[in-house]
Each structure stands twice: as C-alpha cells, then as structure tokens.
Design a protein around this motif. Structure first.
Motif, short mmCIF file in Angstrom:
data_model
loop_
_atom_site.label_atom_id
_atom_site.label_comp_id
_atom_site.label_asym_id
_atom_site.label_seq_id
_atom_site.Cartn_x
_atom_site.Cartn_y
_atom_site.Cartn_z
N GLY A 6 -5.83 -20.12 -49.66
CA GLY A 6 -6.89 -20.22 -48.66
C GLY A 6 -6.94 -19.00 -47.77
N CYS A 7 -7.36 -19.20 -46.54
CA CYS A 7 -7.53 -18.10 -45.60
C CYS A 7 -6.18 -17.51 -45.20
N LEU A 8 -6.12 -16.19 -45.21
CA LEU A 8 -4.93 -15.48 -44.79
C LEU A 8 -5.32 -14.47 -43.72
N SER A 9 -4.51 -14.33 -42.72
CA SER A 9 -4.75 -13.33 -41.68
C SER A 9 -4.36 -11.95 -42.21
N ASP A 10 -4.84 -10.93 -41.53
CA ASP A 10 -4.47 -9.56 -41.93
C ASP A 10 -2.96 -9.36 -41.90
N PRO A 11 -2.25 -9.84 -40.87
CA PRO A 11 -0.79 -9.70 -40.89
C PRO A 11 -0.14 -10.46 -42.05
N ASP A 12 -0.69 -11.63 -42.42
CA ASP A 12 -0.18 -12.36 -43.57
C ASP A 12 -0.29 -11.52 -44.84
N VAL A 13 -1.47 -10.93 -45.05
CA VAL A 13 -1.70 -10.13 -46.25
C VAL A 13 -0.75 -8.94 -46.28
N ALA A 14 -0.61 -8.28 -45.15
CA ALA A 14 0.28 -7.12 -45.08
C ALA A 14 1.72 -7.51 -45.38
N ARG A 15 2.16 -8.64 -44.83
CA ARG A 15 3.54 -9.07 -45.05
C ARG A 15 3.79 -9.41 -46.51
N ALA A 16 2.85 -10.11 -47.13
CA ALA A 16 3.01 -10.47 -48.54
C ALA A 16 3.06 -9.23 -49.42
N LEU A 17 2.17 -8.27 -49.16
CA LEU A 17 2.15 -7.04 -49.96
C LEU A 17 3.43 -6.24 -49.76
N GLU A 18 3.94 -6.19 -48.55
CA GLU A 18 5.17 -5.44 -48.30
C GLU A 18 6.34 -6.09 -49.02
N ASN A 19 6.34 -7.40 -49.12
CA ASN A 19 7.39 -8.08 -49.88
C ASN A 19 7.38 -7.60 -51.33
N GLY A 20 6.19 -7.57 -51.95
CA GLY A 20 6.09 -7.13 -53.32
C GLY A 20 6.37 -5.65 -53.48
N LEU A 21 5.93 -4.84 -52.50
CA LEU A 21 6.15 -3.40 -52.58
C LEU A 21 7.64 -3.08 -52.54
N SER A 22 8.39 -3.81 -51.75
CA SER A 22 9.84 -3.63 -51.70
C SER A 22 10.46 -3.86 -53.08
N THR A 23 9.99 -4.90 -53.76
CA THR A 23 10.48 -5.18 -55.11
C THR A 23 10.11 -4.06 -56.07
N ALA A 24 8.88 -3.57 -55.96
CA ALA A 24 8.42 -2.50 -56.85
C ALA A 24 9.25 -1.24 -56.66
N TRP A 25 9.49 -0.85 -55.40
CA TRP A 25 10.29 0.34 -55.16
C TRP A 25 11.71 0.18 -55.66
N ALA A 26 12.28 -1.01 -55.52
CA ALA A 26 13.64 -1.24 -56.02
C ALA A 26 13.68 -1.07 -57.54
N MET A 27 12.64 -1.56 -58.22
CA MET A 27 12.56 -1.39 -59.68
C MET A 27 12.43 0.08 -60.04
N ARG A 28 11.62 0.81 -59.30
CA ARG A 28 11.43 2.22 -59.61
C ARG A 28 12.72 3.00 -59.39
N GLU A 29 13.44 2.69 -58.34
CA GLU A 29 14.70 3.38 -58.07
C GLU A 29 15.73 3.13 -59.16
N ARG A 30 15.62 1.99 -59.83
CA ARG A 30 16.53 1.68 -60.93
C ARG A 30 16.01 2.19 -62.27
N GLY A 31 14.86 2.86 -62.26
CA GLY A 31 14.30 3.40 -63.49
C GLY A 31 13.63 2.38 -64.38
N LEU A 32 13.26 1.23 -63.82
CA LEU A 32 12.66 0.16 -64.62
C LEU A 32 11.15 0.30 -64.74
N ILE A 33 10.51 0.98 -63.79
CA ILE A 33 9.07 1.21 -63.84
C ILE A 33 8.80 2.64 -63.39
N GLU A 34 7.59 3.11 -63.67
CA GLU A 34 7.16 4.43 -63.19
C GLU A 34 6.23 4.32 -62.00
N ALA A 35 5.37 3.34 -61.99
CA ALA A 35 4.41 3.19 -60.90
C ALA A 35 3.86 1.78 -60.89
#
Length: 303
Positions: A233-262
């Motif tokens: 349903g409806c999400l506030s801008d801070p909600d959206v930012a927090r959710a995306l940052e959670n996923g971005l942290s996971t993505a960067w951890a994968m990249r640092e381990r050489g599991l993904i490129e981008a």
C-alpha cells in the motif's frame, strides 16, 4: 521431443524453446552453417532439462547449507553452486533455476561452434556469449516498471548474465521491490542475487504490506512458511528510502565479495545503483504491470 517444442519466431532468426514452465528465446550470430549446428545442439540439450530438474526437485527445494551438495544433473549443479556462494543466507537452488537453465542451454549452443555472439533469454534472465572483440547491446525491458533501455557489453566486460526480480510477477518475494536488475558473471549468479537483493528491499512489520505464508499459496513452495509479499500500500518517502537502502547494502556486500558486477534497485519511482558498469541510462517510471521475470520455474510445480 517428449513435450519440449522448438520453433522459429516470425523473424526467422530467433529460436523459441518451450517445455512446461520453461520458455526460452535463443539467438546466435555467425556463419549460417555454424548457427544451424549451434541451434541443433541447443535443441538437443533442451529436450531433457525439465525431466532432469524434476528428478531432483525435493533436494533442489531444500536450503543450501555449509557443505555444497552434488547433483546428478548439470543444470541442478549450476543452481547449487550459484546459491551456495550466498550461504549462510536462507536460499534454495530454486532461486537460480531460470538463470541456470539459460546458462546450460547457452553452453550447449556454443560448444565447439564458431559463434561470435549469442544469448539465451529465459523470461528476463539472460545468458550471454561473446567471442573475442565482439559486443552486444542488451535491451533491459519488459519488467513492467518502465525499465527500458540498452546496456552495451563487450568481450572485456565481466558480465555474462542479467536477471531481474521483484514481488509483482509470478515470483514469491520476501521483499517489496518493484524490480531489481543484476549484472553478473553468469545468468545463474545474476538470478540468485536479484532474488536475494529483492528480498532485502523490505520494511518488516509495516502495516501497508500484506503478506501470507508461501505454502498457503503453493503447498510445495521452496519458501515453505516464510511470509511472501502479496500487496504493497502507501509508503512514505522515508519508508521507500529505508527499504531501498536495506537492499543496496546487500547489493554492495555481494559486489565486494565478487558475486555481482552491478545492480539497479527500484521502488515507487526511486532508484539506487551499485557497481561500476553504468546503469545510468535506465529510465524508470512506475506502471501497473507484471515483471517478465518469473519465479514460476523456481517452483516448477505451480507454473
């Protein structure tokens, strides 16, 4: 072909392979005879893939553990190797099935053939082959979220696989991502990474997110009783930012381990990017449609 079918698309260049939940578009570039032989090899390999996966389905639905397992089928083994890299995270080999099928058919397509460029597109999970000095423009489109542009890959790039995941398609996602597109060394690696990053774009316990146990939707789901997203349903801008940052942290951890490129992450009109390969050309406009990436093959029972 024991239930598997092969046919040419209207352009006469691309081959359509279908068997149950598996639906592939295959294209190879090179001299005519080499392409003919390559397509024949791909069809021959495709013929038994589904039966091989079904034969090992109970183990493929079980979570990967600290010790990598050995599977009889080469596609199943690709799946296990792709997900094992993410242990101790909860993940089953089914999280890499679509990408692994694409990789497997591509390997058969180009084996011993003088093919300059080729791809196998499995519902948005794409395996890519490039000979020395070659390049290929990949259209990132059809996710149902306005993600539509091109990425140019060359032989020098480490990317040979692209995958997209999110909660809106036939997939069962633990998160709320509209879409996550990942570039990696193989389609299998991109597939599992996109799934896990999408899972982590989340707001646990948020009242606007409707969730149900996966096994209430599909009793045979590899996610079992884990809660999967059914509506956001409806999400506030801070909600959206927090959710995306959670996923971005996971993505960067994968990249640092050489599991993904981008990776490119999308939620409610907002975007986050990870990696050195430019995804900046990707335009994002939310639209109410369904992603092409399918977790249906990840279940192989409800598709």
């Amino acid at each position: 072909m024991s239930g598997a079918t092969a046919s040419w698309l209207a352009d006469g260049r691309r081959l359509h392979l279908n068997h149950g939940p598996i639906d592939l578009i295959v294209e190879a570039f090179g001299e005519e005879r080499e392409r003919f032989l390559a397509y024949r090899q791909a069809v021959a390999r495709f013929e038994t893939i589904l039966e091989e996966l079904v034969a090992e389905l109970p183990a493929l639905r079980s979570p990967a553990g600290a010790r990598a397992r050995r599977f009889s089928g080469s596609t199943a083994q690709r799946m296990e190797e792709a997900v094992h890299a993410h242990v101790p995270a909860f993940v089953t080999p089914m999280a890499a099935v679509a990408g692994s099928v694409a990789d497997e058919v591509l390997a058969a397509l180009v084996k011993d053939r003088a093919i300059t460029r080729a791809y196998v597109n499995n519902g948005g999970d794409i395996a890519i082959h490039l000979a020395d000095g070659e390049s290929l423009d990949i259209a990132i489109a059809g996710t149902g979220h306005g993600l539509a542009d091109r990425i140019s890959l060359s032989t020098a790039d480490p990317v040979r696989g692209i995958a997209t995941s999110g909660w809106r398609g036939r997939s069962h996602s633990l998160g709320i991502a509209d879409a996550v597109t990942v570039l990696a060394s193989s389609a299998a690696a991109a597939d599992v990474a996109a799934t896990l990053i999408a899972n982590d774009i989340d707001l646990p316990g948020h009242p606007a997110v409707k969730r149900v146990p996966a096994n209430e939707i599909d009793p045979d789901s590899d996610l079992r009783g884990r809660l999967v997203t059914q509506a956001v349903g409806c999400l506030s801008d801070p909600d959206v930012a927090r959710a995306l940052e959670n996923g971005l942290s996971t993505a960067w951890a994968m990249r640092e381990r050489g599991l993904i490129e981008a990776a490119a992450l999308f939620l409610r009109g907002e975007t986050r990017e990870c990696g050195t390969i430019s995804l900046g050309k990707l335009a994002y406009t939310p639209v109410p449609a369904v992603p092409s990436h399918s977790h249906a093959q990840k279940g192989l029972t409800h598709a």
